[in-house]
Design an enzyme around this catalytic site. Sequence first.
Site, mmCIF file in Angstrom:
data_model
loop_
_atom_site.group_PDB
_atom_site.id
_atom_site.type_symbol
_atom_site.label_atom_id
_atom_site.label_comp_id
_atom_site.label_asym_id
_atom_site.label_seq_id
_atom_site.Cartn_x
_atom_site.Cartn_y
_atom_site.Cartn_z
ATOM 1 N N ASP A 126 0.846 -1.192 0.000
ATOM 2 C CA ASP A 126 0.000 0.000 0.000
ATOM 3 C C ASP A 126 0.882 1.241 0.000
ATOM 4 O OD1 ASP A 126 -2.383 1.397 -0.008
ATOM 5 O OD2 ASP A 126 -2.607 1.375 2.159
ATOM 6 N N HIS A 133 -4.109 14.057 0.517
ATOM 7 C CA HIS A 133 -4.327 13.240 1.715
ATOM 8 C C HIS A 133 -3.142 13.368 2.672
ATOM 9 C CE1 HIS A 133 -5.460 9.901 4.282
ATOM 10 N NE2 HIS A 133 -4.311 9.289 4.013
ATOM 11 N N GLU A 201 -10.916 3.739 3.454
ATOM 12 C CA GLU A 201 -9.973 4.503 2.640
ATOM 13 C C GLU A 201 -10.289 4.264 1.169
ATOM 14 O OE1 GLU A 201 -6.051 4.960 5.514
ATOM 15 O OE2 GLU A 201 -5.969 3.557 3.832
ATOM 16 N N GLU A 203 -9.351 3.956 -2.335
ATOM 17 C CA GLU A 203 -8.110 3.692 -3.043
ATOM 18 C C GLU A 203 -8.389 2.985 -4.365
ATOM 19 O OE1 GLU A 203 -4.815 2.067 -0.918
ATOM 20 O OE2 GLU A 203 -5.550 2.727 1.052
ATOM 21 N N ARG A 239 -8.273 3.571 13.224
ATOM 22 C CA ARG A 239 -7.370 4.703 13.482
ATOM 23 C C ARG A 239 -6.819 4.700 14.910
ATOM 24 N NH1 ARG A 239 -6.128 6.201 8.369
ATOM 25 N NH2 ARG A 239 -7.988 6.761 7.173
ATOM 26 N N THR A 259 -9.213 -5.817 3.820
ATOM 27 C CA THR A 259 -9.076 -4.912 2.681
ATOM 28 C C THR A 259 -10.009 -5.429 1.599
ATOM 29 O OG1 THR A 259 -6.755 -4.426 3.186
ATOM 30 C CG2 THR A 259 -7.500 -3.978 0.950
#
Length: 420
Positions: A126, A133, A201, A203, A239, A259
């Site tokens: 990643d 960001h 997130e 992505e 987080r 993920t």
Amino acid sequence: MSFVKVADDCPFTIHNLPYGIFSTPNNPQPRPGVAIGDQILDLSLIRHLFKGPILSSKTDVFNKPVLNDFMALGNEAWKEARTRLQELLGTECNDLKGNSDLVSWALTPMDCAQLHLPAKIGDYTDFYSSIHHATNIGIMFRGKENALMPNWKHIPVGYHGRASSIVVSGTPIHRPCGQMMSDESTSKTPLYGPSGVLDFELEMAFFVGPGNELGKPIPVEKAHEHIFGFVLMNDWSARDIQKWEYVPLGPFLGKNFGTTISPWIVPTEALLPFIETNVDQDPQPLEYLRHSDPFNFDINLEVLLKVNELPRPVTISRSNYKHLYWTAKQQLAHHTISGCNMRPGDLLASGTISGPTPDSFGCMLELSWKGEKPIELGNGVKRSFIQDGDEVILRGCCEKNGIRVGFGSCSGKILPAHPL
């Protein structure tokens, strides 16, 4: 135009033809397919129709439960396959269209199929390639003057993730548990429990095709020949767990619990009509990272949040792949400059894709600004972070000059944490 009906708003046009792995109730064996309209073309049943110089002797790649062997064949084989598929699905060729029995066997309605991970993913990396960001996160935790770390504009920063917990769209994710340090606590002892600051997130990621020998880097000018295609990705993040654990070695439990990727791999060649100029990089990166050819793409991205309190999903972010500072070619070249060997099916992700405006931020941490500004979803419903029962849906699509290429959706619902 395809002889298979494709709705005007469908992402899976003849200009797209993404690859995936599917199974059906009457044939539970996972096998390769191509999406066209609301149908899946079963490549295992039409592999005899690939008669080109490369694929004619390698059609067994279309009878495997994953796409790795096809990925390994390389750029020229991918082009040959794509050209033949567009021919077979077009209105002028009768090799498929003219055989009504084969058409009925080889085309499966999507709503009758189960989609699987498209490849056996050996390794997953990643990156952290969005300057917007990275700047926002830096401002939150280090202040505006020190927003970007000194290395950020010189290397595509990344870390090695956990391949075993990558799941296909629609797979539920349990809220992770772990250690965390409460901001309110005066104790120096961490707490254990479910994450209270769970995030998505936004992505994108690409699958590697042919690999490289150990010790032999992939040069940036050749990197595109190793990039099979792209998917949407949600790299879920806890987080509070991540904040406590990430020094000094980076993310661990805060990222390894799940993920999610979309099931259809859009070929790199399908994205070429949407190519954009690369972001201007200042200072100029080192020689091994420089490439003048554009390898940025105008891919519109959207994040929707579906919550139990509201009848319909709510769009909470709109961003674009073109906002990334580091290109996929640079990511791959940097990853291998040490001599690291890539293998077919390896997955490299962009990192959170945020745009320059608050409505284009790519995660709840930014959208709610550390939870200080909860997002209004309607009817008094608010979110600072993801709650149990919430479902995050990512979408991506390109459209230009009458050509439409989409990724479908990448969705995941959060379930309560497992009891210890």
